[in-house]
Design a protein around this motif. Structure first.
Motif, PDB file in Angstrom:
ATOM      1  N   GLN A  32      39.637  46.357  27.112  1.00 46.75           N
ATOM      2  CA  GLN A  32      39.816  45.998  25.713  1.00 46.75           C
ATOM      3  C   GLN A  32      39.884  47.317  24.954  1.00 46.75           C
ATOM      4  N   PRO A  33      40.592  47.370  23.839  1.00 47.40           N
ATOM      5  CA  PRO A  33      40.638  48.626  23.088  1.00 47.40           C
ATOM      6  C   PRO A  33      39.230  49.112  22.731  1.00 47.40           C
ATOM      7  N   PHE A  34      38.997  50.373  22.955  1.00 46.80           N
ATOM      8  CA  PHE A  34      37.723  51.020  22.627  1.00 46.80           C
ATOM      9  C   PHE A  34      36.541  50.403  23.368  1.00 46.80           C
ATOM     10  N   ASP A  35      36.758  49.987  24.596  1.00 48.98           N
ATOM     11  CA  ASP A  35      35.699  49.344  25.382  1.00 48.98           C
ATOM     12  C   ASP A  35      34.864  50.410  26.090  1.00 48.98           C
ATOM     13  N   GLN A  36      33.721  50.719  25.506  1.00 48.55           N
ATOM     14  CA  GLN A  36      32.858  51.763  26.055  1.00 48.55           C
ATOM     15  C   GLN A  36      32.215  51.340  27.370  1.00 48.55           C
ATOM     16  N   GLN A  37      31.906  50.054  27.532  1.00 50.02           N
ATOM     17  CA  GLN A  37      31.285  49.605  28.777  1.00 50.02           C
ATOM     18  C   GLN A  37      32.237  49.812  29.955  1.00 50.02           C
ATOM     19  N   ASN A  38      33.499  49.488  29.788  1.00 45.48           N
ATOM     20  CA  ASN A  38      34.447  49.679  30.891  1.00 45.48           C
ATOM     21  C   ASN A  38      34.624  51.157  31.219  1.00 45.48           C
ATOM     22  N   ASP A  39      34.655  52.001  30.202  1.00 47.28           N
ATOM     23  CA  ASP A  39      34.727  53.445  30.447  1.00 47.28           C
ATOM     24  C   ASP A  39      33.510  53.902  31.247  1.00 47.28           C
ATOM     25  N   TRP A  40      32.343  53.412  30.847  1.00 47.43           N
ATOM     26  CA  TRP A  40      31.103  53.752  31.538  1.00 47.43           C
ATOM     27  C   TRP A  40      31.137  53.253  32.985  1.00 47.43           C
ATOM     28  N   LEU A  41      31.628  52.031  33.219  1.00 52.86           N
ATOM     29  CA  LEU A  41      31.716  51.480  34.574  1.00 52.86           C
ATOM     30  C   LEU A  41      32.662  52.300  35.444  1.00 52.86           C
ATOM     31  N   ARG A  42      33.776  52.722  34.904  1.00 53.32           N
ATOM     32  CA  ARG A  42      34.727  53.539  35.665  1.00 53.32           C
ATOM     33  C   ARG A  42      34.118  54.892  36.027  1.00 53.32           C
ATOM     34  N   ARG A  43      33.394  55.485  35.092  1.00 51.09           N
ATOM     35  CA  ARG A  43      32.713  56.756  35.394  1.00 51.09           C
ATOM     36  C   ARG A  43      31.631  56.547  36.438  1.00 51.09           C
ATOM     37  N   MET A  44      30.916  55.423  36.346  1.00 56.29           N
ATOM     38  CA  MET A  44      29.880  55.128  37.332  1.00 56.29           C
ATOM     39  C   MET A  44      30.492  54.995  38.725  1.00 56.29           C
ATOM     40  N   ALA A  45      31.626  54.316  38.820  1.00 56.38           N
ATOM     41  CA  ALA A  45      32.299  54.162  40.114  1.00 56.38           C
ATOM     42  C   ALA A  45      32.668  55.520  40.693  1.00 56.38           C
ATOM     43  N   THR A  47      31.205  58.375  40.043  1.00 50.86           N
ATOM     44  CA  THR A  47      29.957  59.052  40.400  1.00 50.86           C
ATOM     45  C   THR A  47      29.399  58.518  41.715  1.00 50.86           C
ATOM     46  N   VAL A  48      29.452  57.191  41.907  1.00 55.74           N
ATOM     47  CA  VAL A  48      28.990  56.595  43.165  1.00 55.74           C
ATOM     48  C   VAL A  48      29.806  57.148  44.331  1.00 55.74           C
ATOM     49  N   GLN A  49      31.126  57.231  44.160  1.00 51.78           N
ATOM     50  CA  GLN A  49      31.974  57.771  45.230  1.00 51.78           C
ATOM     51  C   GLN A  49      31.592  59.214  45.546  1.00 51.78           C
ATOM     52  N   GLN A  50      31.355  60.026  44.523  1.00 55.98           N
ATOM     53  CA  GLN A  50      30.950  61.415  44.738  1.00 55.98           C
ATOM     54  C   GLN A  50      29.590  61.491  45.415  1.00 55.98           C
ATOM     55  N   GLN A  51      28.666  60.650  44.985  1.00 52.90           N
ATOM     56  CA  GLN A  51      27.303  60.668  45.511  1.00 52.90           C
ATOM     57  C   GLN A  51      27.252  60.304  46.993  1.00 52.90           C
ATOM     58  N   PHE A  52      27.992  59.272  47.385  1.00 54.75           N
ATOM     59  CA  PHE A  52      27.904  58.772  48.755  1.00 54.75           C
ATOM     60  C   PHE A  52      28.992  59.309  49.674  1.00 54.75           C
ATOM     61  N   GLY A  53      29.995  59.951  49.116  1.00 49.48           N
ATOM     62  CA  GLY A  53      31.030  60.591  49.922  1.00 49.48           C
ATOM     63  C   GLY A  53      31.660  59.666  50.942  1.00 49.48           C
TER      64      GLY A  53
END
Length: 113
Positions: A32-45, A47-53
């Motif tokens: 959705q326009p200006f959806d901060q939760q989705n931006d946060w979820l994408r960054r979390m994904a 970060t998880v990929q980086q963390q667990f390699g």
């Protein structure tokens, strides 16, 4: 081998994953326009990929773009997280997890059952 579709934010691409791999599916509500939760979820994904390699492959799945995949998992709430190992679902969380996602995934990835 399990076949999934991976969204590259422009168009879906086919993706093949070996059965021995662990895959974490991040089901994200459609943007959705200006959806901060989705931006946060994408960054979390990311970060998880980086963390667990190499322990896990993280796939971000847009709910609208991949509606058939969403339906196949019969998810009632988004965001949702599904961990698949050797072609079998081993864990799922619908909605945001109460415990830190890194903690939950660490425990699940170490289990061999």
């Amino acid at each position: 081998m399990m076949n999934l579709r991976h969204t590259n934010y422009l168009k879906p691409l086919p993706l093949s994953i070996t059965a021995a791999s662990s895959v974490l599916l991040f089901f994200i509500p459609s943007d959705q326009p200006f959806d901060q939760q989705n931006d946060w979820l994408r960054r979390m994904a990311d970060t998880v990929q980086q963390q667990f390699g190499d322990q896990v492959r993280v796939l971000k799945i847009d709910a609208d773009a991949q509606a058939d995949v969403l339906r196949s998992f019969r998810l009632a709430q988004l965001p949702a997280f599904v961990l698949v190992r050797q072609g079998q679902e081993v864990w799922r969380q619908e909605g945001l997890p109460e415990a830190p996602l890194f903690t939950v995934l660490s425990k699940r990835l170490q289990r061999t059952d």
